[in-house]
Design a protein around this motif. Structure first.
Motif, PDB file in Angstrom:
ATOM      1  N   LYS A  58     -18.416  -3.142 -10.412  1.00 39.25           N
ATOM      2  CA  LYS A  58     -17.968  -3.792  -9.184  1.00 39.25           C
ATOM      3  C   LYS A  58     -17.507  -2.735  -8.193  1.00 39.25           C
ATOM      4  CE  LYS A  58     -16.632  -8.061 -11.416  1.00 39.25           C
ATOM      5  NZ  LYS A  58     -15.571  -8.997 -11.710  1.00 39.25           N
ATOM      6  N   ASN A  59     -17.878  -2.911  -6.952  1.00 39.43           N
ATOM      7  CA  ASN A  59     -17.485  -2.001  -5.891  1.00 39.43           C
ATOM      8  C   ASN A  59     -16.126  -2.442  -5.363  1.00 39.43           C
ATOM      9  OD1 ASN A  59     -17.444  -0.058  -3.954  1.00 39.43           O
ATOM     10  ND2 ASN A  59     -19.005  -0.972  -2.668  1.00 39.43           N
ATOM     11  N   THR A  60     -15.131  -1.593  -5.491  1.00 36.24           N
ATOM     12  CA  THR A  60     -13.798  -1.952  -5.025  1.00 36.24           C
ATOM     13  C   THR A  60     -13.473  -1.168  -3.759  1.00 36.24           C
ATOM     14  OG1 THR A  60     -12.806  -0.289  -6.463  1.00 36.24           O
ATOM     15  CG2 THR A  60     -12.953  -2.509  -7.329  1.00 36.24           C
ATOM     16  N   ILE A  61     -12.918  -1.849  -2.800  1.00 37.48           N
ATOM     17  CA  ILE A  61     -12.530  -1.227  -1.538  1.00 37.48           C
ATOM     18  C   ILE A  61     -11.008  -1.142  -1.515  1.00 37.48           C
ATOM     19  CG2 ILE A  61     -12.566  -1.476   0.971  1.00 37.48           C
ATOM     20  CD1 ILE A  61     -15.149  -3.120   0.600  1.00 37.48           C
ATOM     21  N   PRO A  62     -10.469   0.065  -1.284  1.00 36.03           N
ATOM     22  CA  PRO A  62      -9.006   0.206  -1.264  1.00 36.03           C
ATOM     23  C   PRO A  62      -8.373  -0.621  -0.146  1.00 36.03           C
ATOM     24  CG  PRO A  62     -10.094   2.361  -1.106  1.00 36.03           C
ATOM     25  CD  PRO A  62     -11.153   1.315  -1.027  1.00 36.03           C
ATOM     26  N   ASN A  63      -7.146  -1.097  -0.411  1.00 30.43           N
ATOM     27  CA  ASN A  63      -6.440  -1.867   0.620  1.00 30.43           C
ATOM     28  C   ASN A  63      -5.938  -0.931   1.725  1.00 30.43           C
ATOM     29  OD1 ASN A  63      -4.017  -0.670  -0.200  1.00 30.43           O
ATOM     30  ND2 ASN A  63      -3.490  -2.365  -1.547  1.00 30.43           N
ATOM     31  N   ALA A  64      -5.398  -1.500   2.776  1.00 31.40           N
ATOM     32  CA  ALA A  64      -4.982  -0.736   3.960  1.00 31.40           C
ATOM     33  C   ALA A  64      -3.916   0.313   3.619  1.00 31.40           C
ATOM     34  CB  ALA A  64      -4.462  -1.675   5.039  1.00 31.40           C
ATOM     35  N   GLN A  65      -2.979  -0.036   2.750  1.00 31.87           N
ATOM     36  CA  GLN A  65      -1.915   0.901   2.396  1.00 31.87           C
ATOM     37  C   GLN A  65      -2.488   2.109   1.649  1.00 31.87           C
ATOM     38  OE1 GLN A  65       1.162  -0.820  -0.033  1.00 31.87           O
ATOM     39  NE2 GLN A  65       2.541   0.884   0.251  1.00 31.87           N
ATOM     40  N   THR A  66      -3.428   1.874   0.754  1.00 25.66           N
ATOM     41  CA  THR A  66      -4.050   2.971   0.010  1.00 25.66           C
ATOM     42  C   THR A  66      -4.885   3.839   0.946  1.00 25.66           C
ATOM     43  OG1 THR A  66      -4.099   1.621  -1.991  1.00 25.66           O
ATOM     44  CG2 THR A  66      -5.560   3.532  -1.932  1.00 25.66           C
ATOM     45  N   ARG A  67      -5.650   3.211   1.862  1.00 26.26           N
ATOM     46  CA  ARG A  67      -6.438   3.987   2.822  1.00 26.26           C
ATOM     47  C   ARG A  67      -5.538   4.857   3.692  1.00 26.26           C
ATOM     48  NH1 ARG A  67      -9.027  -0.998   3.445  1.00 26.26           N
ATOM     49  NH2 ARG A  67      -8.125  -1.246   5.507  1.00 26.26           N
ATOM     50  N   GLN A  68      -4.378   4.335   4.084  1.00 30.42           N
ATOM     51  CA  GLN A  68      -3.422   5.102   4.893  1.00 30.42           C
ATOM     52  C   GLN A  68      -2.899   6.291   4.098  1.00 30.42           C
ATOM     53  OE1 GLN A  68      -2.600   4.874   8.117  1.00 30.42           O
ATOM     54  NE2 GLN A  68      -1.183   6.584   7.952  1.00 30.42           N
ATOM     55  N   GLU A 117      -3.271  10.263   4.993  1.00 29.21           N
ATOM     56  CA  GLU A 117      -2.127  11.171   5.114  1.00 29.21           C
ATOM     57  C   GLU A 117      -2.296  12.402   4.225  1.00 29.21           C
ATOM     58  OE1 GLU A 117       1.268   8.711   4.331  1.00 29.21           O
ATOM     59  OE2 GLU A 117       1.084   7.656   6.226  1.00 29.21           O
ATOM     60  N   ILE A 118      -2.829  12.215   3.034  1.00 24.72           N
ATOM     61  CA  ILE A 118      -3.068  13.351   2.141  1.00 24.72           C
ATOM     62  C   ILE A 118      -4.112  14.282   2.741  1.00 24.72           C
ATOM     63  CG2 ILE A 118      -4.054  14.010  -0.104  1.00 24.72           C
ATOM     64  CD1 ILE A 118      -2.741  11.421  -1.201  1.00 24.72           C
ATOM     65  N   GLU A 119      -5.199  13.708   3.257  1.00 22.13           N
ATOM     66  CA  GLU A 119      -6.276  14.519   3.817  1.00 22.13           C
ATOM     67  C   GLU A 119      -5.839  15.293   5.050  1.00 22.13           C
ATOM     68  OE1 GLU A 119     -10.087  11.846   2.348  1.00 22.13           O
ATOM     69  OE2 GLU A 119      -9.315  11.543   4.385  1.00 22.13           O
ATOM     70  N   THR A 120      -4.929  14.724   5.845  1.00 23.96           N
ATOM     71  CA  THR A 120      -4.473  15.390   7.064  1.00 23.96           C
ATOM     72  C   THR A 120      -3.240  16.268   6.831  1.00 23.96           C
ATOM     73  OG1 THR A 120      -3.130  13.478   7.697  1.00 23.96           O
ATOM     74  CG2 THR A 120      -5.391  13.591   8.566  1.00 23.96           C
ATOM     75  N   GLY A 121      -2.717  16.258   5.614  1.00 23.79           N
ATOM     76  CA  GLY A 121      -1.560  17.087   5.300  1.00 23.79           C
ATOM     77  C   GLY A 121      -0.244  16.488   5.745  1.00 23.79           C
ATOM     78  N   ASP A 122      -0.225  15.229   6.115  1.00 26.94           N
ATOM     79  CA  ASP A 122       0.993  14.557   6.571  1.00 26.94           C
ATOM     80  C   ASP A 122       1.747  14.028   5.351  1.00 26.94           C
ATOM     81  OD1 ASP A 122       2.933  13.375   8.109  1.00 26.94           O
ATOM     82  OD2 ASP A 122       1.714  11.624   8.635  1.00 26.94           O
ATOM     83  N   THR A 123       2.279  14.954   4.579  1.00 28.12           N
ATOM     84  CA  THR A 123       2.957  14.606   3.335  1.00 28.12           C
ATOM     85  C   THR A 123       4.348  15.232   3.292  1.00 28.12           C
ATOM     86  OG1 THR A 123       2.010  16.519   2.203  1.00 28.12           O
ATOM     87  CG2 THR A 123       0.776  14.458   2.056  1.00 28.12           C
ATOM     88  N   ILE A 124       5.147  14.791   2.354  1.00 26.91           N
ATOM     89  CA  ILE A 124       6.481  15.354   2.153  1.00 26.91           C
ATOM     90  C   ILE A 124       6.370  16.441   1.094  1.00 26.91           C
ATOM     91  CG2 ILE A 124       8.828  14.891   1.339  1.00 26.91           C
ATOM     92  CD1 ILE A 124       8.454  12.007   2.314  1.00 26.91           C
ATOM     93  N   LYS A 125       6.879  17.625   1.421  1.00 27.93           N
ATOM     94  CA  LYS A 125       6.852  18.731   0.467  1.00 27.93           C
ATOM     95  C   LYS A 125       8.276  18.979  -0.018  1.00 27.93           C
ATOM     96  CE  LYS A 125       2.762  20.736   2.548  1.00 27.93           C
ATOM     97  NZ  LYS A 125       2.387  19.565   3.274  1.00 27.93           N
ATOM     98  N   CYS A 126       8.437  19.058  -1.329  1.00 30.90           N
ATOM     99  CA  CYS A 126       9.759  19.207  -1.927  1.00 30.90           C
ATOM    100  C   CYS A 126       9.784  20.442  -2.825  1.00 30.90           C
ATOM    101  CB  CYS A 126      10.110  17.978  -2.755  1.00 30.90           C
ATOM    102  SG  CYS A 126       9.995  16.443  -1.820  1.00 30.90           S
ATOM    103  N   SER A 127      10.920  21.102  -2.843  1.00 29.91           N
ATOM    104  CA  SER A 127      11.052  22.298  -3.682  1.00 29.91           C
ATOM    105  C   SER A 127      11.624  21.965  -5.059  1.00 29.91           C
ATOM    106  CB  SER A 127      11.944  23.328  -2.992  1.00 29.91           C
ATOM    107  OG  SER A 127      13.209  22.750  -2.714  1.00 29.91           O
ATOM    108  N   SER A 128      12.216  20.797  -5.194  1.00 33.35           N
ATOM    109  CA  SER A 128      12.778  20.394  -6.481  1.00 33.35           C
ATOM    110  C   SER A 128      12.872  18.868  -6.526  1.00 33.35           C
ATOM    111  CB  SER A 128      14.178  20.986  -6.663  1.00 33.35           C
ATOM    112  OG  SER A 128      15.072  20.420  -5.717  1.00 33.35           O
TER     113      SER A 128
END
Length: 69
Positions: free
Chosen positions: A34-44, A48-59
């Motif tokens: 079955k072909n599954t299409i991600p929901n809007a939250q997953t696509r967002q 964000e991961i692809e554009t580097g708009d993520t939170i980076k943490c040191s610990s």
């Protein structure tokens, strides 16, 4: 081994098509995927991961501080 991909729009005919293909000489296996299409939250999140708009943490403590904001 060669694979043949068949896309079917009407799910009500899948069982019949699977049975028909199984009867052909040389067919060793018929698999339905079955072909599954991600929901809007997953696509967002993927965007964000692809554009580097993520939170980076040191610990882990740094992570906890940032998610509380």
């Amino acid at each position: 081994m060669t694979q043949l991909v068949v896309e079917i729009e009407d799910p009500s005919v899948v069982a019949n098509i699977k049975k028909a293909i199984s009867m052909l000489r040389g067919v060793s296996k018929v698999h339905v995927k079955k072909n599954t299409i991600p929901n809007a939250q997953t696509r967002q999140a993927i965007y964000e991961i692809e554009t580097g708009d993520t939170i980076k943490c040191s610990s882990f403590e740094d992570y906890l501080d940032k998610v509380k904001e």
